[in-house]
Write a protein that holds these residues in place. Structure first.
Motif, PDB file in Angstrom:
ATOM      1  N   VAL A 125      11.396   5.444   1.680  1.00 43.99           N
ATOM      2  CA  VAL A 125      11.536   4.139   2.345  1.00 43.99           C
ATOM      3  C   VAL A 125      11.702   4.368   3.837  1.00 43.99           C
ATOM      4  O   VAL A 125      12.680   4.989   4.282  1.00 43.99           O
ATOM      5  N   ALA A 126      10.772   3.861   4.630  1.00 42.99           N
ATOM      6  CA  ALA A 126      10.796   4.053   6.085  1.00 42.99           C
ATOM      7  C   ALA A 126      11.835   3.169   6.748  1.00 42.99           C
ATOM      8  O   ALA A 126      12.252   2.136   6.211  1.00 42.99           O
ATOM      9  N   GLY A 127      12.248   3.564   7.957  1.00 45.01           N
ATOM     10  CA  GLY A 127      13.237   2.823   8.719  1.00 45.01           C
ATOM     11  C   GLY A 127      12.622   1.911   9.757  1.00 45.01           C
ATOM     12  O   GLY A 127      11.438   1.547   9.672  1.00 45.01           O
ATOM     13  N   SER A 128      13.403   1.539  10.756  1.00 44.62           N
ATOM     14  CA  SER A 128      12.975   0.575  11.773  1.00 44.62           C
ATOM     15  C   SER A 128      11.769   1.081  12.561  1.00 44.62           C
ATOM     16  O   SER A 128      11.689   2.259  12.904  1.00 44.62           O
ATOM     17  N   ALA A 129      10.871   0.145  12.848  1.00 41.32           N
ATOM     18  CA  ALA A 129       9.727   0.401  13.724  1.00 41.32           C
ATOM     19  C   ALA A 129       8.924   1.621  13.303  1.00 41.32           C
ATOM     20  O   ALA A 129       8.450   2.386  14.140  1.00 41.32           O
ATOM     21  N   SER A 130       8.791   1.831  11.996  1.00 37.37           N
ATOM     22  CA  SER A 130       7.980   2.943  11.510  1.00 37.37           C
ATOM     23  C   SER A 130       7.251   2.511  10.246  1.00 37.37           C
ATOM     24  O   SER A 130       7.681   1.588   9.550  1.00 37.37           O
ATOM     25  N   ASP A 131       6.146   3.197   9.983  1.00 35.76           N
ATOM     26  CA  ASP A 131       5.405   2.930   8.753  1.00 35.76           C
ATOM     27  C   ASP A 131       5.391   4.203   7.917  1.00 35.76           C
ATOM     28  O   ASP A 131       6.144   5.142   8.185  1.00 35.76           O
ATOM     29  N   ARG A 132       4.525   4.243   6.909  1.00 37.56           N
ATOM     30  CA  ARG A 132       4.593   5.375   5.983  1.00 37.56           C
ATOM     31  C   ARG A 132       4.185   6.699   6.630  1.00 37.56           C
ATOM     32  O   ARG A 132       4.525   7.758   6.114  1.00 37.56           O
ATOM     33  N   SER A 133       3.502   6.644   7.764  1.00 44.28           N
ATOM     34  CA  SER A 133       3.136   7.883   8.445  1.00 44.28           C
ATOM     35  C   SER A 133       4.378   8.655   8.890  1.00 44.28           C
ATOM     36  O   SER A 133       4.363   9.881   8.990  1.00 44.28           O
TER      37      SER A 133
ATOM     38  N   ARG B 223       3.901  -3.750   7.651  1.00 43.38           N
ATOM     39  CA  ARG B 223       3.573  -2.468   8.274  1.00 43.38           C
ATOM     40  C   ARG B 223       2.274  -1.925   7.679  1.00 43.38           C
ATOM     41  O   ARG B 223       2.027  -2.094   6.489  1.00 43.38           O
ATOM     42  N   GLY B 224       1.499  -1.258   8.546  1.00 50.83           N
ATOM     43  CA  GLY B 224       0.250  -0.682   8.066  1.00 50.83           C
ATOM     44  C   GLY B 224      -0.606  -1.743   7.392  1.00 50.83           C
ATOM     45  O   GLY B 224      -0.621  -2.909   7.789  1.00 50.83           O
ATOM     46  N   PRO B 225      -1.321  -1.376   6.317  1.00 55.69           N
ATOM     47  CA  PRO B 225      -2.172  -2.341   5.636  1.00 55.69           C
ATOM     48  C   PRO B 225      -1.454  -3.195   4.591  1.00 55.69           C
ATOM     49  O   PRO B 225      -2.084  -4.025   3.929  1.00 55.69           O
ATOM     50  N   SER B 226      -0.146  -2.998   4.412  1.00 59.90           N
ATOM     51  CA  SER B 226       0.586  -3.861   3.487  1.00 59.90           C
ATOM     52  C   SER B 226       0.645  -5.280   4.028  1.00 59.90           C
ATOM     53  O   SER B 226       0.577  -5.517   5.239  1.00 59.90           O
ATOM     54  N   GLY B 227       0.795  -6.251   3.111  1.00 57.25           N
ATOM     55  CA  GLY B 227       0.849  -7.649   3.506  1.00 57.25           C
ATOM     56  C   GLY B 227       2.187  -8.022   4.131  1.00 57.25           C
ATOM     57  O   GLY B 227       3.117  -7.215   4.204  1.00 57.25           O
TER      58      GLY B 227
ATOM     59  N   VAL C  22       0.851  -1.196   0.000  1.00 57.27           N
ATOM     60  CA  VAL C  22       0.000   0.000   0.000  1.00 57.27           C
ATOM     61  C   VAL C  22       0.882   1.241   0.000  1.00 57.27           C
ATOM     62  O   VAL C  22       1.925   1.276   0.656  1.00 57.27           O
ATOM     63  N   PHE C  23       0.456   2.267  -0.740  1.00 58.84           N
ATOM     64  CA  PHE C  23       1.233   3.503  -0.777  1.00 58.84           C
ATOM     65  C   PHE C  23       0.334   4.705  -1.016  1.00 58.84           C
ATOM     66  O   PHE C  23      -0.794   4.577  -1.507  1.00 58.84           O
ATOM     67  N   ASP C  24       0.859   5.868  -0.652  1.00 58.45           N
ATOM     68  CA  ASP C  24       0.236   7.152  -0.980  1.00 58.45           C
ATOM     69  C   ASP C  24       1.014   7.783  -2.115  1.00 58.45           C
ATOM     70  O   ASP C  24       2.252   7.696  -2.162  1.00 58.45           O
ATOM     71  N   ARG C  25       0.295   8.427  -3.032  1.00 55.91           N
ATOM     72  CA  ARG C  25       0.915   9.153  -4.126  1.00 55.91           C
ATOM     73  C   ARG C  25       0.444  10.605  -4.036  1.00 55.91           C
ATOM     74  O   ARG C  25      -0.753  10.882  -4.134  1.00 55.91           O
ATOM     75  N   ILE C  26       1.385  11.533  -3.854  1.00 55.68           N
ATOM     76  CA  ILE C  26       1.021  12.942  -3.776  1.00 55.68           C
ATOM     77  C   ILE C  26       1.994  13.769  -4.609  1.00 55.68           C
ATOM     78  O   ILE C  26       3.127  13.366  -4.851  1.00 55.68           O
ATOM     79  N   GLY C  27       1.545  14.939  -5.035  1.00 55.22           N
ATOM     80  CA  GLY C  27       2.414  15.862  -5.737  1.00 55.22           C
ATOM     81  C   GLY C  27       2.464  15.620  -7.232  1.00 55.22           C
ATOM     82  O   GLY C  27       1.764  14.779  -7.793  1.00 55.22           O
TER      83      GLY C  27
END
Length: 258
Positions: free
Chosen positions: A26-34, A57-61, A13-18
């Motif tokens: 690409v997020a690091g340890s213990a974090s999601d796209r937020s 992470r998040g809604p990704s599989g 799952v991803f957000d596309r903006i701009g």
């Protein structure tokens, strides 16, 4: 929110903006796209930003068994969704994953990394069995213990710092992602500079560090940039490991548009 299917069938799952040239975050340890959303907002006026949830992470599989190669395939799928090529930015262990992806020959135009946590020679590395320790704690539903072990034994924070973090609101979020700590540990391997990868990566690469939390990160950035044929190190004075998106964005904007 959009979703794609990675090579092994996992939903990402991803957000596309701009609007503009594509940049994947690409997020690091213990974090999601937020965690990368503020940076995405700062970059969106100049770029099409794809900010995805790594697997688990998040809604990704989270298709099992885990393998680092599957995470590289996930990035390939996101780049494909971006139009076939993209700049790539990773923070912390996400920087190490981004380096692996770029080194695998994915269509990455430029690579930027924030404080990849490789340890200089002379600094102790985590115990050889730290991945297995993390996996065992999570399998035994000792997720809180896994986070404590990661922060104290892998990251090397003193007991009082870990105890203070335990009282912070983000601790519960970290515990919820405890199963991914072993994923990042596998990505980082022995935590030493990836000499063979770096010396063969010819695309323009920017290695950034602040060094406020961990001064050695500046040494790591300098050493890694020196290994890269087209590498450059740059420092953001006073910035902690959890870098301020407003301070980071102008540097990334200049790099990705140059």
């Amino acid at each position: 929110m959009e979703q794609i299917t990675s090579k092994d069938g996992t939903t990402i799952v991803f957000d596309r903006i701009g609007q503009g040239p594509a940049v994947v975050l690409v997020a690091g340890s213990a974090s999601d796209r937020s965690d990368k959303s503020p940076l995405g907002e700062h970059l969106a006026p100049d770029f099409t930003v794809l900010n995805y949830d790594r697997r688990g992470r998040g809604p990704s599989g989270d298709t099992q068994p885990y393998a680092v190669e599957r995470e590289v395939e996930d990035i390939a799928a996101v780049i494909d969704a971006a139009g076939g090529e993209a700049g790539l930015f990773g923070g912390s262990s996400g920087a190490a994953l981004a380096l692996l992806a770029a080194s695998a020959g994915l269509p990455v135009t430029k690579l930027a990394m924030w404080e990849p946590p490789y340890l200089p020679e002379g600094m102790p590395t985590p115990p050889p069995d730290h991945v297995q320790q993390l996996e065992t704690m999570v399998a035994d539903d000792r997720r809180d213990a896994a986070v404590e072990y990661f922060m104290s034994t892998v990251v090397g924070l003193p007991p009082e710092a870990v105890a203070d973090m335990h009282r912070k609101p983000f601790w519960a979020e970290t515990v919820a992602l405890a199963h991914t700590l072993a994923y990042d540990a596998r990505i980082l391997g022995d935590y030493r500079l990836p000499v063979d990868l770096a010396k063969h990566l010819t695309l323009p690469t920017l290695v950034l560090a602040g060094g406020r939390d961990m001064p050695f990160m500046r040494d790591t950035a300098t050493a890694l940039a020196a290994l890269l044929p087209a590498g450059e190190a740059q420092f953001l004075d006073g910035q902690p490991h959890n870098v301020d998106a407003a301070a980071l964005a102008p540097v990334l904007r200049a790099f990705f548009t140059a």
